[in-house]
Design a protein around this motif. Structure first.
Motif, PDB file in Angstrom:
ATOM      1  N   LEU A  54       0.809  -1.215   0.000  1.00 53.32           N
ATOM      2  CA  LEU A  54       0.000   0.000   0.000  1.00 53.32           C
ATOM      3  C   LEU A  54       0.843   1.266   0.000  1.00 53.32           C
ATOM      4  O   LEU A  54       0.539   2.228  -0.697  1.00 53.32           O
ATOM      5  N   SER A  55       1.928   1.283   0.757  1.00 53.70           N
ATOM      6  CA  SER A  55       2.675   2.512   1.002  1.00 53.70           C
ATOM      7  C   SER A  55       3.784   2.769  -0.016  1.00 53.70           C
ATOM      8  O   SER A  55       3.867   3.846  -0.608  1.00 53.70           O
ATOM      9  N   TYR A  56       4.637   1.758  -0.208  1.00 48.23           N
ATOM     10  CA  TYR A  56       5.838   1.943  -1.032  1.00 48.23           C
ATOM     11  C   TYR A  56       6.205   0.580  -1.618  1.00 48.23           C
ATOM     12  O   TYR A  56       6.758  -0.263  -0.932  1.00 48.23           O
ATOM     13  N   ASN A  57       5.847   0.380  -2.871  1.00 47.35           N
ATOM     14  CA  ASN A  57       5.975  -0.941  -3.487  1.00 47.35           C
ATOM     15  C   ASN A  57       6.823  -0.843  -4.754  1.00 47.35           C
ATOM     16  O   ASN A  57       6.541  -0.014  -5.625  1.00 47.35           O
ATOM     17  N   ILE A  58       7.866  -1.661  -4.821  1.00 45.80           N
ATOM     18  CA  ILE A  58       8.758  -1.668  -5.988  1.00 45.80           C
ATOM     19  C   ILE A  58       8.607  -3.002  -6.720  1.00 45.80           C
ATOM     20  O   ILE A  58       8.844  -4.064  -6.141  1.00 45.80           O
ATOM     21  N   VAL A  59       8.177  -2.941  -7.966  1.00 48.15           N
ATOM     22  CA  VAL A  59       8.056  -4.130  -8.812  1.00 48.15           C
ATOM     23  C   VAL A  59       8.835  -3.859 -10.088  1.00 48.15           C
ATOM     24  O   VAL A  59       8.474  -2.973 -10.863  1.00 48.15           O
ATOM     25  N   ASP A  60       9.911  -4.635 -10.297  1.00 46.99           N
ATOM     26  CA  ASP A  60      10.824  -4.399 -11.422  1.00 46.99           C
ATOM     27  C   ASP A  60      11.344  -2.956 -11.320  1.00 46.99           C
ATOM     28  O   ASP A  60      11.959  -2.594 -10.344  1.00 46.99           O
ATOM     29  N   ASP A  61      11.068  -2.148 -12.331  1.00 43.18           N
ATOM     30  CA  ASP A  61      11.523  -0.750 -12.300  1.00 43.18           C
ATOM     31  C   ASP A  61      10.389   0.211 -11.968  1.00 43.18           C
ATOM     32  O   ASP A  61      10.554   1.435 -12.061  1.00 43.18           O
ATOM     33  N   SER A  62       9.257  -0.331 -11.569  1.00 44.12           N
ATOM     34  CA  SER A  62       8.085   0.501 -11.296  1.00 44.12           C
ATOM     35  C   SER A  62       7.886   0.676  -9.787  1.00 44.12           C
ATOM     36  O   SER A  62       7.983  -0.283  -9.027  1.00 44.12           O
ATOM     37  N   ILE A  63       7.609   1.904  -9.370  1.00 43.39           N
ATOM     38  CA  ILE A  63       7.350   2.211  -7.960  1.00 43.39           C
ATOM     39  C   ILE A  63       5.922   2.721  -7.831  1.00 43.39           C
ATOM     40  O   ILE A  63       5.480   3.581  -8.594  1.00 43.39           O
ATOM     41  N   SER A  64       5.190   2.183  -6.869  1.00 40.58           N
ATOM     42  CA  SER A  64       3.825   2.615  -6.618  1.00 40.58           C
ATOM     43  C   SER A  64       3.600   2.682  -5.114  1.00 40.58           C
ATOM     44  O   SER A  64       4.473   2.343  -4.315  1.00 40.58           O
ATOM     45  N   GLY A  65       2.408   3.091  -4.722  1.00 42.30           N
ATOM     46  CA  GLY A  65       2.057   3.165  -3.313  1.00 42.30           C
ATOM     47  C   GLY A  65       1.461   4.510  -2.970  1.00 42.30           C
ATOM     48  O   GLY A  65       1.873   5.551  -3.498  1.00 42.30           O
ATOM     49  N   TYR A  68       3.988   6.934  -1.316  1.00 39.03           N
ATOM     50  CA  TYR A  68       4.985   7.335  -2.309  1.00 39.03           C
ATOM     51  C   TYR A  68       4.404   8.379  -3.263  1.00 39.03           C
ATOM     52  O   TYR A  68       5.040   9.406  -3.540  1.00 39.03           O
ATOM     53  N   GLU A  69       3.197   8.143  -3.755  1.00 33.55           N
ATOM     54  CA  GLU A  69       2.584   9.074  -4.706  1.00 33.55           C
ATOM     55  C   GLU A  69       2.239  10.399  -4.031  1.00 33.55           C
ATOM     56  O   GLU A  69       2.397  11.475  -4.622  1.00 33.55           O
ATOM     57  N   LEU A  70       1.751  10.339  -2.781  1.00 31.91           N
ATOM     58  CA  LEU A  70       1.463  11.572  -2.049  1.00 31.91           C
ATOM     59  C   LEU A  70       2.737  12.367  -1.808  1.00 31.91           C
ATOM     60  O   LEU A  70       2.743  13.605  -1.879  1.00 31.91           O
ATOM     61  N   LEU A  71       3.830  11.673  -1.558  1.00 27.60           N
ATOM     62  CA  LEU A  71       5.121  12.332  -1.352  1.00 27.60           C
ATOM     63  C   LEU A  71       5.580  13.059  -2.613  1.00 27.60           C
ATOM     64  O   LEU A  71       6.159  14.147  -2.532  1.00 27.60           O
ATOM     65  N   GLN A  72       5.310  12.488  -3.780  1.00 23.45           N
ATOM     66  CA  GLN A  72       5.689  13.144  -5.032  1.00 23.45           C
ATOM     67  C   GLN A  72       4.898  14.438  -5.235  1.00 23.45           C
ATOM     68  O   GLN A  72       5.443  15.443  -5.713  1.00 23.45           O
ATOM     69  N   VAL A  73       3.620  14.405  -4.859  1.00 18.98           N
ATOM     70  CA  VAL A  73       2.809  15.624  -4.944  1.00 18.98           C
ATOM     71  C   VAL A  73       3.354  16.673  -3.979  1.00 18.98           C
ATOM     72  O   VAL A  73       3.484  17.853  -4.318  1.00 18.98           O
ATOM     73  N   LEU A  74       3.691  16.252  -2.774  1.00 17.17           N
ATOM     74  CA  LEU A  74       4.237  17.175  -1.782  1.00 17.17           C
ATOM     75  C   LEU A  74       5.557  17.779  -2.256  1.00 17.17           C
ATOM     76  O   LEU A  74       5.854  18.944  -1.972  1.00 17.17           O
ATOM     77  N   SER A  75       6.334  17.019  -2.992  1.00 21.23           N
ATOM     78  CA  SER A  75       7.595  17.535  -3.532  1.00 21.23           C
ATOM     79  C   SER A  75       7.338  18.710  -4.465  1.00 21.23           C
ATOM     80  O   SER A  75       8.076  19.708  -4.448  1.00 21.23           O
ATOM     81  N   ARG A  76       6.294  18.612  -5.266  1.00 22.21           N
ATOM     82  CA  ARG A  76       5.944  19.714  -6.169  1.00 22.21           C
ATOM     83  C   ARG A  76       5.510  20.949  -5.394  1.00 22.21           C
ATOM     84  O   ARG A  76       5.880  22.070  -5.739  1.00 22.21           O
ATOM     85  N   TYR A  77       4.732  20.756  -4.345  1.00 18.96           N
ATOM     86  CA  TYR A  77       4.236  21.878  -3.552  1.00 18.96           C
ATOM     87  C   TYR A  77       5.371  22.545  -2.777  1.00 18.96           C
ATOM     88  O   TYR A  77       5.378  23.773  -2.610  1.00 18.96           O
ATOM     89  N   SER A  78       6.292  21.758  -2.273  1.00 23.59           N
ATOM     90  CA  SER A  78       7.356  22.295  -1.423  1.00 23.59           C
ATOM     91  C   SER A  78       8.558  22.798  -2.208  1.00 23.59           C
ATOM     92  O   SER A  78       9.319  23.628  -1.712  1.00 23.59           O
ATOM     93  N   GLY A  79       8.736  22.256  -3.409  1.00 19.87           N
ATOM     94  CA  GLY A  79       9.920  22.597  -4.191  1.00 19.87           C
ATOM     95  C   GLY A  79      11.171  21.873  -3.738  1.00 19.87           C
ATOM     96  O   GLY A  79      12.276  22.153  -4.212  1.00 19.87           O
ATOM     97  N   LEU A  80      11.025  20.913  -2.823  1.00 20.47           N
ATOM     98  CA  LEU A  80      12.159  20.161  -2.311  1.00 20.47           C
ATOM     99  C   LEU A  80      12.391  18.889  -3.118  1.00 20.47           C
ATOM    100  O   LEU A  80      11.437  18.218  -3.517  1.00 20.47           O
ATOM    101  N   GLU A  81      13.642  18.581  -3.332  1.00 19.73           N
ATOM    102  CA  GLU A  81      13.985  17.285  -3.924  1.00 19.73           C
ATOM    103  C   GLU A  81      13.807  16.211  -2.854  1.00 19.73           C
ATOM    104  O   GLU A  81      14.104  16.417  -1.683  1.00 19.73           O
ATOM    105  N   ILE A  82      13.296  15.057  -3.258  1.00 21.28           N
ATOM    106  CA  ILE A  82      13.036  13.964  -2.329  1.00 21.28           C
ATOM    107  C   ILE A  82      14.091  12.869  -2.510  1.00 21.28           C
ATOM    108  O   ILE A  82      14.298  12.372  -3.619  1.00 21.28           O
ATOM    109  N   LYS A  83      14.756  12.521  -1.420  1.00 21.41           N
ATOM    110  CA  LYS A  83      15.697  11.412  -1.433  1.00 21.41           C
ATOM    111  C   LYS A  83      15.143  10.304  -0.540  1.00 21.41           C
ATOM    112  O   LYS A  83      15.000  10.477   0.673  1.00 21.41           O
ATOM    113  N   ILE A  84      14.807   9.157  -1.147  1.00 21.24           N
ATOM    114  CA  ILE A  84      14.149   8.068  -0.425  1.00 21.24           C
ATOM    115  C   ILE A  84      15.146   6.961  -0.120  1.00 21.24           C
ATOM    116  O   ILE A  84      15.933   6.556  -0.969  1.00 21.24           O
ATOM    117  N   ASP A  85      15.082   6.483   1.110  1.00 22.08           N
ATOM    118  CA  ASP A  85      15.868   5.329   1.527  1.00 22.08           C
ATOM    119  C   ASP A  85      14.897   4.278   2.045  1.00 22.08           C
ATOM    120  O   ASP A  85      14.110   4.533   2.953  1.00 22.08           O
TER     121      ASP A  85
END
Length: 297
Positions: A54-65, A68-85
């Motif tokens: 549900l949250s952060y799922n990696i299948v082959d080269d595809s990332i979903s969740g 994860y998707e909400l974080l990408q939207v927040l990156s646009r709003y904040s202007g911050l680059e996101i580094k995920i570990d």
């Protein structure tokens, strides 16, 4: 004698400086602030995420969740680059957060009193509850039909899962003996797979993940609730109050958009989305009231 005394004093002073320097450096690093201004100067928000369907799922080269998707939207709003570990467990991610290797843990964490004593939490990013996952047998029946049937059962959870607290509370309130087994190096999908294949009888996870995985494992049931509906939020250090306020403002803006409605409904359904929006309206009203009070003062 005076010259010799001066040399001894200089030597002692030098030794004290050498001995004290590492301690000073360690103390400075430990107490150095790491809040929103420092993150903006860095330009990167360092995020710890725990793998789940549900949250952060990696299948082959595809990332979903959802997170994860909400974080990408927040990156646009904040202007911050996101580094995920990606980390293996909640305790590992909290350890890295404490060491300031992460700025935030983006994962649906139930907000409990114990955790609130040490960490800051964002406004709720989703609503969820803990449920029992069990097998449906060949006659389309289940073993546990209500919470009282859990007496003597062993419930399997992922490592450091906060659901342990809810299971223990349930056992205490019902007077049942319920055993808990933490499965190290297992994620939620592996737990449900083991239930489906008969390796274990019962597991506990959140309802959203169970519902999602039920489409892949059609012999599992997740109708028995282990907890009430919970607020799920992202976690930050106590020192990151400005970051937390900023995250909350961005989330409030995002949660009023059609993009968020589509995202939330896709993962949780329309009924849960309506509940989430009612909570957001209350939080927004509280924020506006507190702002008015500050202006008047």
């Amino acid at each position: 004698m005076k010259e010799r005394g001066k040399k001894w004093l200089l030597l002692i002073a030098a030794l004290l400086i050498v001995i004290g320097l590492p301690l000073t450096i360690t103390r400075t690093n430990h107490n150095s602030p790491c809040d929103y201004p420092e993150i903006v100067a860095r330009g990167v928000l360092r995020v710890g995420m725990i793998h789940s369907p549900l949250s952060y799922n990696i299948v082959d080269d595809s990332i979903s969740g959802y997170d994860y998707e909400l974080l990408q939207v927040l990156s646009r709003y904040s202007g911050l680059e996101i580094k995920i570990d990606s980390v293996s467990s909640l305790s590992n991610s909290m350890h890295q957060l404490d060491k300031r290797n992460y700025d935030i843990i983006v994962y649906p964490i139930p907000v409990t009193c114990n955790l609130k004593e040490k960490y800051l939490f964002s406004n709720p990013t989703s609503l969820n509850k803990q449920v029992l996952v069990q097998r449906i047998d060949s006659t389309n029946s289940i073993t546990v039909r209500n919470q009282l049937d859990l007496h003597g059962c062993t419930l399997h959870i992922t490592q450091d899962d906060p659901s342990r607290l809810y299971i223990e509370n349930l056992a205490q309130e019902s007077g049942n003996t319920i055993y808990i087994c933490e499965k190290h190096n297992h994620d939620i999908e592996q737990l449900i797979e083991e239930v489906s294949y008969g390796k274990i009888d019962f597991a506990v996870c959140d309802k959203a993940n169970a519902t999602l995985l039920a489409t892949q494992y059609n012999n599992i049931n997740h109708d028995i609730d282990i907890s009430l509906t919970q607020f799920m939020s992202w976690m930050m250090r106590q020192e990151s109050s400005i970051l937390c306020d900023s995250i909350n403002h961005w989330l409030m803006d995002i949660q009023q958009t059609n993009e968020f409605r589509e995202l939330y409904t896709r993962y949780f359904g329309a009924k849960s989305y309506n509940k989430q929006q009612r909570i957001n309206r209350v939080l927004y009203t509280q924020l506006q009231d507190s702002t008015k009070i500050e202006v008047k003062e």
